[in-house]
Scaffold this motif. Structure first.
Motif, PDB file in Angstrom:
ATOM      1  N   ALA A   1      -0.206 -40.340 -15.868  1.00 23.51           N
ATOM      2  CA  ALA A   1       0.078 -39.763 -14.548  1.00 23.51           C
ATOM      3  C   ALA A   1      -0.338 -40.703 -13.423  1.00 23.51           C
ATOM      4  O   ALA A   1       0.126 -40.555 -12.283  1.00 23.51           O
ATOM      5  CB  ALA A   1      -0.641 -38.423 -14.413  1.00 23.51           C
ATOM      6  N   GLU A   2      -1.193 -41.674 -13.717  1.00 23.28           N
ATOM      7  CA  GLU A   2      -1.601 -42.647 -12.703  1.00 23.28           C
ATOM      8  C   GLU A   2      -0.458 -43.604 -12.338  1.00 23.28           C
ATOM      9  O   GLU A   2      -0.507 -44.269 -11.300  1.00 23.28           O
ATOM     10  CB  GLU A   2      -2.775 -43.487 -13.212  1.00 23.28           C
ATOM     11  CG  GLU A   2      -4.010 -42.704 -13.623  1.00 23.28           C
ATOM     12  CD  GLU A   2      -5.017 -43.597 -14.350  1.00 23.28           C
ATOM     13  OE1 GLU A   2      -4.999 -44.826 -14.110  1.00 23.28           O
ATOM     14  OE2 GLU A   2      -5.796 -43.079 -15.172  1.00 23.28           O
ATOM     15  N   LEU A   3       0.536 -43.708 -13.207  1.00 22.66           N
ATOM     16  CA  LEU A   3       1.578 -44.716 -13.054  1.00 22.66           C
ATOM     17  C   LEU A   3       2.835 -44.114 -12.439  1.00 22.66           C
ATOM     18  O   LEU A   3       3.190 -42.973 -12.710  1.00 22.66           O
ATOM     19  CB  LEU A   3       1.921 -45.328 -14.416  1.00 22.66           C
ATOM     20  CG  LEU A   3       0.724 -45.865 -15.215  1.00 22.66           C
ATOM     21  CD1 LEU A   3       1.178 -46.372 -16.574  1.00 22.66           C
ATOM     22  CD2 LEU A   3       0.000 -46.968 -14.443  1.00 22.66           C
ATOM     23  N   ASP A   4       3.486 -44.915 -11.621  1.00 24.98           N
ATOM     24  CA  ASP A   4       4.713 -44.456 -10.965  1.00 24.98           C
ATOM     25  C   ASP A   4       5.759 -45.553 -11.073  1.00 24.98           C
ATOM     26  O   ASP A   4       5.844 -46.446 -10.229  1.00 24.98           O
ATOM     27  CB  ASP A   4       4.433 -44.107  -9.505  1.00 24.98           C
ATOM     28  CG  ASP A   4       5.682 -43.567  -8.801  1.00 24.98           C
ATOM     29  OD1 ASP A   4       6.619 -43.145  -9.512  1.00 24.98           O
ATOM     30  OD2 ASP A   4       5.713 -43.580  -7.561  1.00 24.98           O
ATOM     31  N   ALA A   5       6.525 -45.518 -12.146  1.00 25.25           N
ATOM     32  CA  ALA A   5       7.581 -46.496 -12.362  1.00 25.25           C
ATOM     33  C   ALA A   5       8.592 -45.900 -13.325  1.00 25.25           C
ATOM     34  O   ALA A   5       8.227 -45.105 -14.200  1.00 25.25           O
ATOM     35  CB  ALA A   5       7.012 -47.797 -12.927  1.00 25.25           C
ATOM     36  N   PRO A   6       9.854 -46.251 -13.198  1.00 22.82           N
ATOM     37  CA  PRO A   6      10.859 -45.694 -14.107  1.00 22.82           C
ATOM     38  C   PRO A   6      10.707 -46.166 -15.548  1.00 22.82           C
ATOM     39  O   PRO A   6      11.183 -45.515 -16.476  1.00 22.82           O
ATOM     40  CB  PRO A   6      12.185 -46.164 -13.501  1.00 22.82           C
ATOM     41  CG  PRO A   6      11.846 -47.313 -12.621  1.00 22.82           C
ATOM     42  CD  PRO A   6      10.462 -47.062 -12.128  1.00 22.82           C
TER      43      PRO A   6
END
Length: 466
Positions: free
Chosen positions: A246-251
């Protein structure tokens, strides 16, 4: 930095995945928990100032042979070959030597020379198409039909237990011992299926590409991959541990972690989670690094030119040692895999040496005396050369790299059942049920080794489906 893709973990698979994605035009962020990149490719001064030791992989046959690294064609990495790829000392006999030249190796095996040429030699003659096929057990395959026939012949022998193959194909103590020493890299009971295949592949690679080292230490290879990533506009950040996805934001997210870490990082569908929970880790290792005041005083001087040395004696002795380990016990005379980098690379600050033996997963036993006794068996006076030593058991190895669960340097048991079911049975096991999330560690096919193929496969899937 906003990213099109985040890669977590900078072992060889994670680094290859990151560079593959960046070369495809993706903006890549690489995150590594340790301060230095490389995972199993890291190097450090473990004993004395100026002495360069590899924390993990040193011998790079898999990297040189791998289609992943051949495709990357990195600059600034020089591979150094020792005069002898592998030596296997024996009591009261000349050591068995494996040379780049298969026929020279066969000559040293006497009446077992023809058997060596017909097995490991034939696999080497099949060349890179066979290696590519073996390192892509689930495809995609783009190899000649002839290669499938060669793979079938290889598979008939390779599917056997090493003990069975060695006794059927070889007649001498030397030939059988050589197969045992090669096959024991699998960290399996040598009576188990496919252990012959591991040994034959490693023997074939000795003739096809050699068993070289990276000049200056394995860290040089890791640093070259990071430099390539940055040259393509990617970012690499060390000292950043990712605890939850959940810390990551990338496709696209590619994880160079084992099932245990993935289970802690994400809420997974029940079926997939249960599959990961059933995943089996293999034995651990107890590793020693030494700084010496000179070369190892081998009883047989020919061993001095070998980059890698297999210690443990005959087929029967090595098989017993590995059977003890597989049963959860510590062998008093363990099989020892030893590497003397100075035989190929004099740039590491002096005579550095490392060796390990296999131990039950999570073992707390101190195997220093057992390992050094095996070395003294073939090199009397070895201990007198020791200036400093550094020991790492399973707990220390896992603390340095959480992927080494219980000291397992292979990312999971390399058994027949987990040969392609890594970590679960799937036609594309690098793809997780989570949208855009892929797994690329050695817990995925083709398994252990510094070949980067798990990273290549995961990155290609991500580019296609991410």
């Amino acid at each position: 930095m906003s990213a099109d893709a985040v890669v977590v973990g900078s072992g060889p698979n994670g680094l290859v995945a990151a560079v593959t994605l960046a070369r495809a035009g993706r903006k890549v962020l690489l995150l590594e928990a340790a301060e230095r990149f490389g995972g199993g490719l890291r190097s450090a001064e473990l004993t004395l100032p100026g002495r360069v030791h590899d924390l993990g992989a040193t011998v790079m046959a898999m990297a040189v042979a791998s289609p992943a690294f051949r495709e990357l064609a990195l600059k600034g990495v020089e591979f150094a070959h020792p005069p002898v790829a592998v030596a296997h000392p024996l009591d009261g006999r000349p050591a068995v030597l494996v040379h780049r030249d298969a026929r020279r190796t066969a000559e040293g095996l006497g009446r077992d020379g023809r058997a060596w040429l017909a097995s490991a030699g034939a696999a080497a003659e099949a060349g890179f198409p066979l290696v590519d096929l073996l390192l892509q057990p689930l495809g995609p395959w783009h190899v000649p039909l002839k290669t499938f026939a060669q793979a079938a012949r290889f598979g008939l022998a390779g599917a056997l237990p090493a003990t069975t193959f060695a006794r059927r194909a070889f007649r001498t103590v030397e030939g059988r011992a050589l197969i045992a020493g090669m096959a024991a890299h699998s960290m399996l009971d040598l009576r188990a299926p496919i252990t012959a295949g591991y040994g034959l592949l490693l023997g074939a690679l000795a003739h096809l590409v050699g068993w070289p080292l990276v000049r200056g230490g394995s860290q040089v290879l890791a640093d070259a991959l990071v430099a390539e990533l940055r040259s393509l506009g990617g970012e690499a950040v060390g000292g950043h541990r990712v605890r939850r996805l959940a810390e990551l934001d990338a496709p696209i997210v590619v994880l160079d972690v084992t099932p245990r870490q993935l289970l802690a990082m994400a809420d997974l569908p029940d079926g997939y989670r249960r599959g990961l929970e059933r995943y089996r880790y293999g034995p651990g290792v107890f590793k020693l690094d030494w700084a010496l005041d000179g070369p190892v005083p081998w009883r047989d001087p020919a061993v001095a030119g070998a980059g890698t040395v297999h210690l443990g004696g005959t087929l029967e002795e090595i098989a017993l040692s590995e059977a003890e380990m597989a049963a959860g016990r510590h062998s008093p005379r363990p099989y020892v895999l030893l590497v003397q980098p100075y035989a190929a690379d004099p740039t590491r600050g002096g005579h550095t040496l490392w060796a390990y033996c296999h131990v039950p997963n999570g073992s707390r036993a101190d195997m220093t005396d057992a390992i050094e006794t095996q070395i003294e068996r073939y090199a009397p006076g070895f201990r007198d050369r020791v200036l400093a030593r550094h020991a790492m058991g399973p707990a220390e190895l896992e603390a340095a790299n959480p992927n080494l669960v219980g000291g397992d340097i292979g990312g999971g048991l390399a058994s027949l059942g987990q040969f392609v079911r890594r970590p679960v049975w799937s036609p594309a096991p690098w793809r997780t049920p989570l949208p855009g999330v892929f797994l690329c560690s050695s817990s995925t096919p083709p398994g252990p080794g510094a070949h980067g193929m798990g990273g290549r496969q995961a990155a290609r899937l991500a580019l296609k489906h991410g």
